[in-house]
Scaffold this active site. Sequence first.
Site, PDB file in Angstrom:
ATOM      1  N   ASN A   8     -37.518 -41.365  16.245  1.00  0.00           N
ATOM      2  CA  ASN A   8     -36.599 -41.073  15.318  1.00  0.00           C
ATOM      3  C   ASN A   8     -35.354 -40.484  15.842  1.00  0.00           C
ATOM      4  OD1 ASN A   8     -35.152 -39.649  13.223  1.00  0.00           O
ATOM      5  ND2 ASN A   8     -36.897 -38.204  12.599  1.00  0.00           N
ATOM      6  N   LYS A  15     -36.350 -37.241  18.323  1.00  0.00           N
ATOM      7  CA  LYS A  15     -37.926 -37.144  18.108  1.00  0.00           C
ATOM      8  C   LYS A  15     -38.810 -38.054  18.267  1.00  0.00           C
ATOM      9  CE  LYS A  15     -36.340 -33.949  14.149  1.00  0.00           C
ATOM     10  NZ  LYS A  15     -35.988 -33.840  12.981  1.00  0.00           N
ATOM     11  N   ARG A  96     -37.535 -44.779  12.849  1.00  0.00           N
ATOM     12  CA  ARG A  96     -36.847 -44.654  11.657  1.00  0.00           C
ATOM     13  C   ARG A  96     -35.560 -45.204  11.874  1.00  0.00           C
ATOM     14  NH1 ARG A  96     -35.225 -38.436   9.835  1.00  0.00           N
ATOM     15  NH2 ARG A  96     -34.125 -39.175   8.001  1.00  0.00           N
ATOM     16  N   HIS A 184     -33.212 -39.882   3.161  1.00  0.00           N
ATOM     17  CA  HIS A 184     -34.380 -38.984   3.363  1.00  0.00           C
ATOM     18  C   HIS A 184     -35.575 -39.618   2.724  1.00  0.00           C
ATOM     19  CE1 HIS A 184     -31.675 -35.111   3.849  1.00  0.00           C
ATOM     20  NE2 HIS A 184     -32.248 -35.531   4.907  1.00  0.00           N
ATOM     21  N   GLY A 213     -32.702 -29.279   4.618  1.00  0.00           N
ATOM     22  CA  GLY A 213     -32.837 -28.982   6.102  1.00  0.00           C
ATOM     23  C   GLY A 213     -31.405 -29.009   6.467  1.00  0.00           C
ATOM     24  N   GLY A 215     -29.928 -31.776   7.183  1.00  0.00           N
ATOM     25  CA  GLY A 215     -29.309 -32.510   6.430  1.00  0.00           C
ATOM     26  C   GLY A 215     -29.825 -31.953   4.954  1.00  0.00           C
ATOM     27  N   ARG A 244     -22.214 -30.886   6.878  1.00  0.00           N
ATOM     28  CA  ARG A 244     -21.424 -32.004   5.942  1.00  0.00           C
ATOM     29  C   ARG A 244     -21.120 -31.603   4.770  1.00  0.00           C
ATOM     30  NH1 ARG A 244     -26.534 -36.175   6.506  1.00  0.00           N
ATOM     31  NH2 ARG A 244     -27.392 -34.763   8.298  1.00  0.00           N
ATOM     32  N   MET A 287     -29.102 -21.926   8.811  1.00  0.00           N
ATOM     33  CA  MET A 287     -29.366 -21.019   7.445  1.00  0.00           C
ATOM     34  C   MET A 287     -29.770 -19.687   7.884  1.00  0.00           C
ATOM     35  SD  MET A 287     -28.800 -20.402   4.620  1.00  0.00           S
ATOM     36  CE  MET A 287     -28.629 -21.723   3.530  1.00  0.00           C
ATOM     37  N   GLY A 333     -36.532 -27.768   6.671  1.00  0.00           N
ATOM     38  CA  GLY A 333     -36.575 -26.457   7.344  1.00  0.00           C
ATOM     39  C   GLY A 333     -36.316 -25.273   6.380  1.00  0.00           C
ATOM     40  N   ILE A 334     -35.419 -25.464   5.558  1.00  0.00           N
ATOM     41  CA  ILE A 334     -34.981 -24.297   4.664  1.00  0.00           C
ATOM     42  C   ILE A 334     -35.919 -24.122   3.623  1.00  0.00           C
ATOM     43  CG2 ILE A 334     -33.021 -23.413   3.248  1.00  0.00           C
ATOM     44  CD1 ILE A 334     -30.864 -24.740   4.741  1.00  0.00           C
ATOM     45  N   ASN A 337     -39.143 -22.788   4.872  1.00  0.00           N
ATOM     46  CA  ASN A 337     -39.381 -21.364   5.475  1.00  0.00           C
ATOM     47  C   ASN A 337     -38.256 -20.300   4.651  1.00  0.00           C
ATOM     48  OD1 ASN A 337     -40.890 -22.100   7.651  1.00  0.00           O
ATOM     49  ND2 ASN A 337     -38.997 -23.539   8.075  1.00  0.00           N
ATOM     50  N   GLU A 384     -42.157 -36.795   8.236  1.00  0.00           N
ATOM     51  CA  GLU A 384     -41.658 -38.162   8.276  1.00  0.00           C
ATOM     52  C   GLU A 384     -42.094 -38.977   9.293  1.00  0.00           C
ATOM     53  OE1 GLU A 384     -37.876 -35.896   8.658  1.00  0.00           O
ATOM     54  OE2 GLU A 384     -37.004 -37.331   7.075  1.00  0.00           O
TER      55      GLU A 384
HETATM   56  P1  ADP Z   1     -32.992 -31.443  10.045  1.00  0.00           P
HETATM   57  O1  ADP Z   1     -32.284 -32.055   8.908  1.00  0.00           O
HETATM   58  O2  ADP Z   1     -32.359 -31.262  11.490  1.00  0.00           O
HETATM   59  O3  ADP Z   1     -34.318 -32.125  10.462  1.00  0.00           O
HETATM   60  P2  ADP Z   1     -34.740 -28.968   9.602  1.00  0.00           P
HETATM   61  O4  ADP Z   1     -35.369 -29.516   8.365  1.00  0.00           O
HETATM   62  O5  ADP Z   1     -35.594 -28.808  10.844  1.00  0.00           O
HETATM   63  O6  ADP Z   1     -33.310 -29.732   9.883  1.00  0.00           O
HETATM   64  O7  ADP Z   1     -33.956 -27.628   8.966  1.00  0.00           O
HETATM   65  C1  ADP Z   1     -33.085 -26.838   9.801  1.00  0.00           C
HETATM   66  C2  ADP Z   1     -32.654 -25.844   8.882  1.00  0.00           C
HETATM   67  O8  ADP Z   1     -33.744 -25.000   8.585  1.00  0.00           O
HETATM   68  C3  ADP Z   1     -31.732 -24.879   9.674  1.00  0.00           C
HETATM   69  O9  ADP Z   1     -30.544 -24.503   8.626  1.00  0.00           O
HETATM   70  C4  ADP Z   1     -32.652 -23.406   9.973  1.00  0.00           C
HETATM   71  O10 ADP Z   1     -31.789 -22.410   9.828  1.00  0.00           O
HETATM   72  C5  ADP Z   1     -33.404 -23.685   8.682  1.00  0.00           C
HETATM   73  N1  ADP Z   1     -34.390 -22.664   8.692  1.00  0.00           N
HETATM   74  C6  ADP Z   1     -35.475 -23.053   9.605  1.00  0.00           C
HETATM   75  N2  ADP Z   1     -36.520 -21.883   9.360  1.00  0.00           N
HETATM   76  C7  ADP Z   1     -35.901 -21.055   8.533  1.00  0.00           C
HETATM   77  C8  ADP Z   1     -36.364 -19.828   7.909  1.00  0.00           C
HETATM   78  N3  ADP Z   1     -37.453 -19.092   8.402  1.00  0.00           N
HETATM   79  N4  ADP Z   1     -35.426 -19.169   7.084  1.00  0.00           N
HETATM   80  C9  ADP Z   1     -34.177 -19.716   6.782  1.00  0.00           C
HETATM   81  N5  ADP Z   1     -33.761 -21.087   7.377  1.00  0.00           N
HETATM   82  C10 ADP Z   1     -34.569 -21.405   8.145  1.00  0.00           C
END
Ligand code: ADP
Length: 404
Positions: A8, A15, A96, A184, A213, A215, A244, A287, A333-334, A337, A384
Site C-alpha cells: 500500500n 505499508k 492498493r 477509501h 484518519g 485522510g 487537505r 489530531m 485512526g481518529i 481512538n 485494508e
Molecule cells: P492514515 O489516513 O494515514 O491511514 P490513520 O487512520 O492512521 O491515518 O489516522 C491518523 C490520525 O489518527 C492522526 O490524526 C492521529 O492523530 C489520529 N489518532 C490516532 N490515535 C488517536 C487518539 N488516541 N486520539 C485522537 N486521535 C488519534
Amino acid sequence: MPHALTLNAGSSSLKFGYFQLRDDGADPEARIVGLVERIGAGERAHIRARGPDGTVLVDEEFGRNHVPDHAAALGEVVAFLRAQRPDARFAAVGHRVVHGGPDFDAPVELTDEVMQRLAEFQPLAPLHQPHNLSGVRAAFDLFPDAVQVACFDTAFHRHHPWVNDTFAIPRKYYDQGVRRYGFHGLSYDYIAGKLAEIAPHLHMGRTIVAHLGNGASMCGLMGGRSVASSMGFTALDGLPMGTRCGQLDPGVLLYMLQTEGMSAAEIQDLLYKESGLLGLSELSNDMRTLEAAAKDNERAREAIAYFVFRIRRELGALAAALGGLSTLIFTGGIGENSAHIREKVCAGMDWIGMELDEGRNQRGEQLISTDFSRVRILVIPTNEELVIARAARDMVAERKDAAE
Ligand code: ADP
C-alpha cells in the site's frame, strides 16, 4: 500453504503485510504487518513491523538517501521479510491502487494491458497513482512468478446512481472520466463485510461509515453497497483532512489563479499539503497534537470544531440520500481512538435517532450507543490490508482452478 504480500504505497510511505493463505476459503492470516516511512531523496527512511501478537520485529532508521524511492523501499521490505521468513513462498502480491477509473469495479490481475490502462489514470490521482504503479513494476521484477493483483480505492463506489456520479458541467467531461469516484473503498469494503458478520440485520439497512484518519471521508451504504460518498473526482473533496482542504467552492481556485497569481503546482501544494487541520490550526495535521493543545490554543480548537461541523453536516446529507439511518460506524485512526471527537459528532443528534452512551464511548467498546438509541453507533477498526490479501487469495484460487 503459499503466502501473499500486500503493498500500500502512499506518497512517502509503503505499508506492507505478509499473509499466510489458507486453502479452506478462510481469511488469510496476517503474520507480519509494517511500513517504511519517509521515503525520498535526502530523507532518512524508517522501517517498523510487528508480528500478530504485537511484538516489534523491527524499528530502525536507515541512513540518509538509503531509500530514495518506492522501489528501494520494496527492496528493503523484501530483504527484511526474507530474513524473518526464509521459507516464504509468495504466490501473490496484492497492490492498493488508488484509481481504477470508470471501468474497474473489482480487483484485477495486473497484466501489461491493465498497466497501460492504469497509467492513463495518472492525471486523475497525480500524488498517488504514479507511486502505486512504480510499486507494481518493482514487484514484477522481484516476484516474476507471483500473480500481481490490483485492488482499487474507487471500485467499491462504481455503482453509484448517476446523480451521485456526475458534476453539473458540460457532459463531455463526464465522458472523459471527470466523475465523482469516491475513495477509501478498501476500508468501506472491510467495514461492510464486518458489519454483515457481527450484525447481519444492520448490514441490510442504511449505514453511514465515517472513515476518519489522516485522510477522511464518509460513505452511505444501503444493504452493504455504496450509494454516496463525500469524496469526489479526487481525494480532496468532502471532509477536511490532516493537510487537505475538503469541500471548497471552485471560485476559490479562480481567485487564487487570477488574483493571487498562483501556479497550478502552488495551488496543488496548498490544497493537498498546507490546508485542512494543519492550515486552520497553524499547528499540526495530527489530531492527537490538536486535542492536547486545544485547552490553551484557540486555533487548535477551531480546527477541531470545523472538522466536527463538516462531519455532522455530511452525516445529515448522507442520511437524506439514504432516506434514513440505522447504523453509524466510526473507523480510521481518529474514529477508532478519539472518544472526544465521536462525542462531539454525536452530540444533540437525537433528532435523527442517535443517542451516545458516554461510558461505552469512553471505554472504546464496539457498540457505543445506548440501548434505547434507534440508530446503532459502532466503532470498528478498519483493515485494508486484509481486503487486499483476500483479493490475492481469490486470484490465486482462480489461477489454480484455471490450471486444473
Ligand atoms: P492514515 O489516513 O494515514 O491511514 P490513520 O487512520 O492512521 O491515518 O489516522 C491518523 C490520525 O489518527 C492522526 O490524526 C492521529 O492523530 C489520529 N489518532 C490516532 N490515535 C488517536 C487518539 N488516541 N486520539 C485522537 N486521535 C488519534
